[in-house]
Design an enzyme around this catalytic site. Sequence first.
Site: not given
Length: 544
Positions: A148, A383, A387, A15, A511, A509, A71, A141, A356, A189-190
């Site tokens: 669960d 990466c 290679q 969500l 990024e 990496h 996250d 969080e 990968g 909203t249920k």
Amino acid sequence: MTKYIFITGGVLSGLGKGLVTCSIGKMLQVRGFDVTAVKCDPYLNVDAGTMNPYIHGEVFVLDDGYEADMDLGSYERFLGVNLTRLNNITSGQIYQAVIERERRGEYLGRCVQIIPHITDEIKRRVRQVAEETGVDVLLIECGGTVGDIEGLPFLEAFRQMRLEEPRGDTLLVHVTLVPVLEAVGEPKTKPTQHSVKELRAIGLQPDIIVARCEWGLLQEEQKRKIALYCNVEERAVFTSINVNPIYELPLILEEQGMGVLLCEYLGLERRRPEWRGWRGIVQRFKAARERVRIALCGKYAEFADAYVSVNEALRHAGAAVGCTVDIEFIETEEFEEKPESVEKLSEFDGVLVPGGFGRRGAEGKIAAIEYARNRGIPFLGICYGFQLSVVEYSRHVLHLEGANTTECDPETPHPVIDLLPEQREIDELGGTMRLGSHPVVVKPGTLAHSLYGSEVIHERHRHRWEVNPDYWGRLEGRGVVFSGWSPDGRRKEIMELPDHPFFLATQFHPEFKSRPWSPSPPYYGFIRASLEAKRRRVEVTSHA
Ligand code: GLN
């Protein structure tokens, strides 16, 4: 004294609970409060390093080498903080610590139980982050959804902490879904009511509800309903809507009054938020007029979460260059089955081969690299992409037949990519790669140097293989420039081809360190080159 905000989720996963967490952090940061975030992952893995990115999303690598839940990447990108392994608490770590303690005899005579031993360990770790960072507000969080079974010990620990900390120093934000059924035509909203009921059954009463609604902001009527049934104030019900760029979400929640309410509820000094900088960043994304098309040639191509950081780094670079980046995922196995299909890369302004593992799709990636190299299409290799660029060049320019990485072919006559010497003896898979931030020396006068503007950089790594030193000389003799290496000179880190419009590949990496306000230099260069390539193409076709 640190205050705590717990963030839980209900109804469904996915969500955008992580983005709500980031947004809360941002609303506090722009008011001058120090914040950081912890992610609790109820799974039994010790870390995310051994999980399949196709199912669980990317593994995000921290400076300290910890392989984290994705996250944490969002936290870093929104909050500009550099997190450590303490910021990700998994059930695997908690149980491991408690069981090891039991074996050492530290609980001698007692029965070791979920309450209090597991919950105590969770609380200890959460508080440890507060102590070590000294932040004003710590966001915690919890992964998964209320209900669960595996999440229960975390929620129970949160309940205890809310009781133990001074009243008013903790807050619970619950993120839910308000779905809209086309046939009914109104938001329902249920499910939210039910998920709060579930929370209350385990002793947790949320203070704030953030409802994700695809239809736009909730109306007064739905807010009233949620407030009444979920036992929160009406002004404590907020809507999280679809936003583009994602960095806009904090602004959307702020406009609804969430920042003010957070401070009020936590008893924080009421300060004027300074949004100018952040708004400027969001504006840069929205103002981009041109578009570039990038082919992301991977294995987990059909699942965008597998490459979140790569996607974000591309978008950050696009915003800085002034263009929107359209990313198309290409499953490279297709190039193996139908070699002529590689031609479709001619429609792209840039080709990227990301990180990968393993054999599947590797030959297809090599085909993509060969195509980009021969056609002068801007290319970025990360990466595994680095290679395989060395493999491709060895085969097709050095004519070393059968050249390969020993990851794909242990018997290759030309192991141009081989295991790092320190990797040979390792037989455990978790947390054993060459991981985390390592310095890289950058050669002056190269493309890499012009992009980084620095002779020593620090980038994050996650690999077991490297360029075999036996082949360095031959590659360099035929046009490869290794423009970056480790300070001890023992391993190559960056490869470039000076007679190509833009061909850059990195063992690390980059990024992971890209931020919306400071794009990663290789990505920036790549997108700039892709935009130039596109402009050139448009010119050629309009003259034709
Ligand atoms: N499989 C390669 C290695 O382990 C590359 C890893 C990666 O791309 N992250 O060295």
